[in-house]
Design a protein around this motif. Structure first.
Motif, short mmCIF file in Angstrom:
data_model
loop_
_atom_site.label_atom_id
_atom_site.label_comp_id
_atom_site.label_asym_id
_atom_site.label_seq_id
_atom_site.Cartn_x
_atom_site.Cartn_y
_atom_site.Cartn_z
N GLY A 111 0.79 -1.22 0.00
CA GLY A 111 0.00 0.00 0.00
C GLY A 111 0.83 1.27 0.00
N ALA A 112 2.02 1.22 0.63
CA ALA A 112 2.82 2.43 0.78
C ALA A 112 4.29 2.06 0.94
CB ALA A 112 2.34 3.25 1.97
N VAL A 113 5.16 2.94 0.44
CA VAL A 113 6.61 2.73 0.53
C VAL A 113 7.25 4.01 1.04
CG1 VAL A 113 8.73 2.11 -0.68
CG2 VAL A 113 6.54 1.14 -1.44
N ASP A 114 8.04 3.90 2.10
CA ASP A 114 8.75 5.05 2.66
C ASP A 114 10.12 4.58 3.12
OD1 ASP A 114 8.52 7.93 3.97
OD2 ASP A 114 9.36 6.60 5.48
N ILE A 115 11.15 5.37 2.86
CA ILE A 115 12.51 4.95 3.15
C ILE A 115 12.71 4.65 4.64
CG2 ILE A 115 13.40 7.28 3.45
CD1 ILE A 115 15.23 4.37 1.69
N ASN A 116 12.00 5.34 5.52
CA ASN A 116 12.14 5.12 6.96
C ASN A 116 11.13 4.11 7.52
OD1 ASN A 116 14.30 7.04 7.35
ND2 ASN A 116 12.78 8.65 7.05
N MET A 128 -0.64 2.51 8.17
CA MET A 128 -0.53 2.29 9.61
C MET A 128 0.31 1.08 9.99
SD MET A 128 -3.58 2.09 12.45
CE MET A 128 -4.23 0.50 11.93
N ASN A 129 0.26 0.00 9.19
CA ASN A 129 0.83 -1.28 9.60
C ASN A 129 2.06 -1.63 8.78
OD1 ASN A 129 -1.52 -2.18 11.45
ND2 ASN A 129 -2.53 -1.67 9.52
N GLN A 130 3.20 -1.78 9.46
CA GLN A 130 4.41 -2.16 8.75
C GLN A 130 4.38 -3.64 8.39
OE1 GLN A 130 8.42 -2.67 10.52
NE2 GLN A 130 9.06 -0.99 9.18
N VAL A 131 4.70 -3.94 7.14
CA VAL A 131 4.85 -5.31 6.67
C VAL A 131 6.31 -5.73 6.74
CG1 VAL A 131 4.60 -6.85 4.68
CG2 VAL A 131 2.82 -5.15 5.18
N ALA A 132 7.21 -4.84 6.32
CA ALA A 132 8.64 -5.15 6.34
C ALA A 132 9.43 -3.85 6.29
CB ALA A 132 9.01 -6.03 5.14
N SER A 133 10.64 -3.92 6.81
CA SER A 133 11.56 -2.79 6.66
C SER A 133 12.15 -2.82 5.26
CB SER A 133 12.68 -2.88 7.69
OG SER A 133 13.51 -4.00 7.43
N VAL A 134 12.83 -1.77 4.86
CA VAL A 134 13.46 -1.71 3.54
C VAL A 134 14.43 -2.87 3.35
CG1 VAL A 134 15.09 -0.37 2.17
CG2 VAL A 134 13.15 0.77 3.24
N GLU A 135 15.16 -3.22 4.41
CA GLU A 135 16.19 -4.26 4.30
C GLU A 135 15.62 -5.67 4.19
OE1 GLU A 135 17.91 -0.65 6.08
OE2 GLU A 135 16.14 -1.86 6.54
N LEU A 181 12.76 -5.15 -5.24
CA LEU A 181 11.66 -4.20 -5.40
C LEU A 181 11.55 -3.85 -6.88
CD1 LEU A 181 9.55 -2.12 -4.39
CD2 LEU A 181 11.44 -0.52 -4.05
N ILE A 182 10.35 -4.04 -7.45
CA ILE A 182 10.11 -3.71 -8.86
C ILE A 182 9.10 -2.57 -8.92
CG2 ILE A 182 9.41 -4.57 -11.12
CD1 ILE A 182 9.99 -7.39 -10.15
N LEU A 209 14.55 6.15 -5.26
CA LEU A 209 15.17 4.90 -5.71
C LEU A 209 16.64 4.86 -5.33
CD1 LEU A 209 13.55 4.55 -9.24
CD2 LEU A 209 12.86 3.46 -7.10
N ASN A 210 17.33 5.99 -5.45
CA ASN A 210 18.75 6.04 -5.07
C ASN A 210 18.93 5.76 -3.58
OD1 ASN A 210 19.49 6.65 -7.69
ND2 ASN A 210 19.52 8.86 -7.35
N GLN A 211 18.02 6.30 -2.77
CA GLN A 211 18.09 6.04 -1.33
C GLN A 211 17.87 4.57 -1.02
OE1 GLN A 211 15.10 8.77 0.14
NE2 GLN A 211 16.60 10.39 0.51
N LEU A 212 16.94 3.94 -1.74
CA LEU A 212 16.69 2.52 -1.54
C LEU A 212 17.91 1.69 -1.94
CD1 LEU A 212 13.02 2.36 -2.86
CD2 LEU A 212 13.75 1.89 -0.51
N ARG A 213 18.53 2.06 -3.04
CA ARG A 213 19.71 1.32 -3.49
C ARG A 213 20.87 1.46 -2.52
NH1 ARG A 213 17.85 3.30 -8.85
NH2 ARG A 213 17.06 1.46 -9.97
N GLU A 214 20.95 2.57 -1.83
CA GLU A 214 21.99 2.75 -0.82
C GLU A 214 21.80 1.81 0.36
OE1 GLU A 214 21.94 6.83 0.26
OE2 GLU A 214 22.79 7.54 -1.65
N ARG A 215 20.58 1.33 0.51
CA ARG A 215 20.30 0.36 1.59
C ARG A 215 20.48 -1.07 1.11
NH1 ARG A 215 16.78 3.59 5.07
NH2 ARG A 215 16.28 1.76 6.34
N ASN A 216 21.25 -1.24 0.03
CA ASN A 216 21.60 -2.56 -0.51
C ASN A 216 20.39 -3.31 -1.05
OD1 ASN A 216 24.37 -2.29 0.17
ND2 ASN A 216 23.88 -2.82 2.28
N LYS A 217 19.45 -2.57 -1.64
CA LYS A 217 18.29 -3.23 -2.23
C LYS A 217 18.49 -3.42 -3.73
CE LYS A 217 15.91 -4.43 0.00
NZ LYS A 217 16.24 -5.63 0.83
N MET A 218 17.99 -4.54 -4.25
CA MET A 218 17.92 -4.73 -5.69
C MET A 218 16.64 -4.06 -6.17
SD MET A 218 17.82 -8.26 -7.89
CE MET A 218 17.73 -8.23 -9.69
#
Length: 261
Positions: A173-178, A216-223, A228-229, A239-248
């Motif tokens: 439902g939602a994506v946020d770096i934090n 309201m409800n977290q499913v998973a952290s970025v890591e 992520l497609i 997207l650059n911030q997500l990639r810095e967290r070692n995400k594909m």
């Protein structure tokens, strides 16, 4: 049409579909795109909406729209994301497919695969797959959430305990770096969270309108998600911030051609 009348119409469209495109609303209201951009700027200043590339989304992460309405929203982006996600599926895989409209487009892209075992908590997805003899389809059971036509609750949680999948495909439902990956409904979020633990590889599907919002409800952290497609309309800085967290992170054009990883 006065600015206030235009903005009222924009809000009606956002409340119905959650997202709009500048090109669509300028055509519908018969005004220039620049006029609509000015309207969106004023509405964002008032905290009503959030501008995104080429359009706007409603500034309420915890507001849901009807399943049928959402199915037609950002359809081109969802189909492109689904097509790319299908490339991760190999004949003979055991996979989990989460609820949601992007996931429904995804299963339509894997119908030519052989020997799949597919676990889901979505009645529309199960109905889509039930007539394919090459697939074993498993529904986890539970209480039915009518708005989403999904299953959740204690029965669902107990079913998950002894199931393990090669790969899991999840809408969000939602994506946020934090805040990470969040959803509106607590029961559905718990199903998704448990299934991620029981999948060797987790693949998350999210179009551009889901970013920089928090439910309201977290499913998973970025890591905690392996892949992520998303589509090419998603803000590049995010997207650059997500990639810095070692995400594909994979982005696709709406026609389906991959941009980068």
């Amino acid at each position: 049409m006065l600015p206030q009348d235009r903005q009222n119409e924009i809000m009606k469209q956002l409340q119905k579909f959650r997202t709009i495109k500048i090109s669509d609303i300028s055509r519908d209201l018969n005004v220039t795109r620049e006029t609509i951009r000015k309207d969106l700027y004023e509405m964002e200043e008032r905290g009503l909406i959030r501008k995104v590339h080429g359009g706007a989304i409603l500034n309420k992460a915890n507001v849901e729209t009807n399943y049928i309405n959402r199915k037609s929203t950002n359809e081109a982006e969802k189909r492109s994301i689904a097509k790319r996600a299908a490339e991760f599926v190999e004949d003979g895989d055991t996979i989990y497919v989460d609820y949601g409209t992007t996931a429904l487009f995804f299963v339509r892209e894997i119908l030519s695969k052989k020997g799949l075992t597919i676990v889901t908590n979505s009645l529309p997805i199960a109905n889509e797959l039930v007539d394919y003899s090459e697939f074993e389809v498993i529904i986890i059971g539970g209480s039915v959430r009518k708005n989403e036509k999904s299953l959740f609750g204690p029965i669902a949680y107990r079913s998950i305990e002894r199931l393990y999948m090669d790969k899991g495909f999840f809408g969000i439902g939602a994506v946020d770096i934090n805040a990470g990956f969040t959803n509106v409904h607590m029961g559905e979020s718990e199903v998704s969270r448990l299934m991620m633990i029981h999948c060797q590889k987790t693949i998350l599907l999210a179009d551009y309108s889901k970013f920089n919002t928090v439910a309201m409800n977290q499913v998973a952290s970025v890591e905690e998600v392996d892949v992520l497609i998303t589509d090419s309309n998603t803000d590049q800085e995010i997207l650059n911030q997500l990639r810095e967290r070692n995400k594909m992170v994979i982005t696709v054009e709406t026609e389906g051609s991959e941009l980068d990883e």
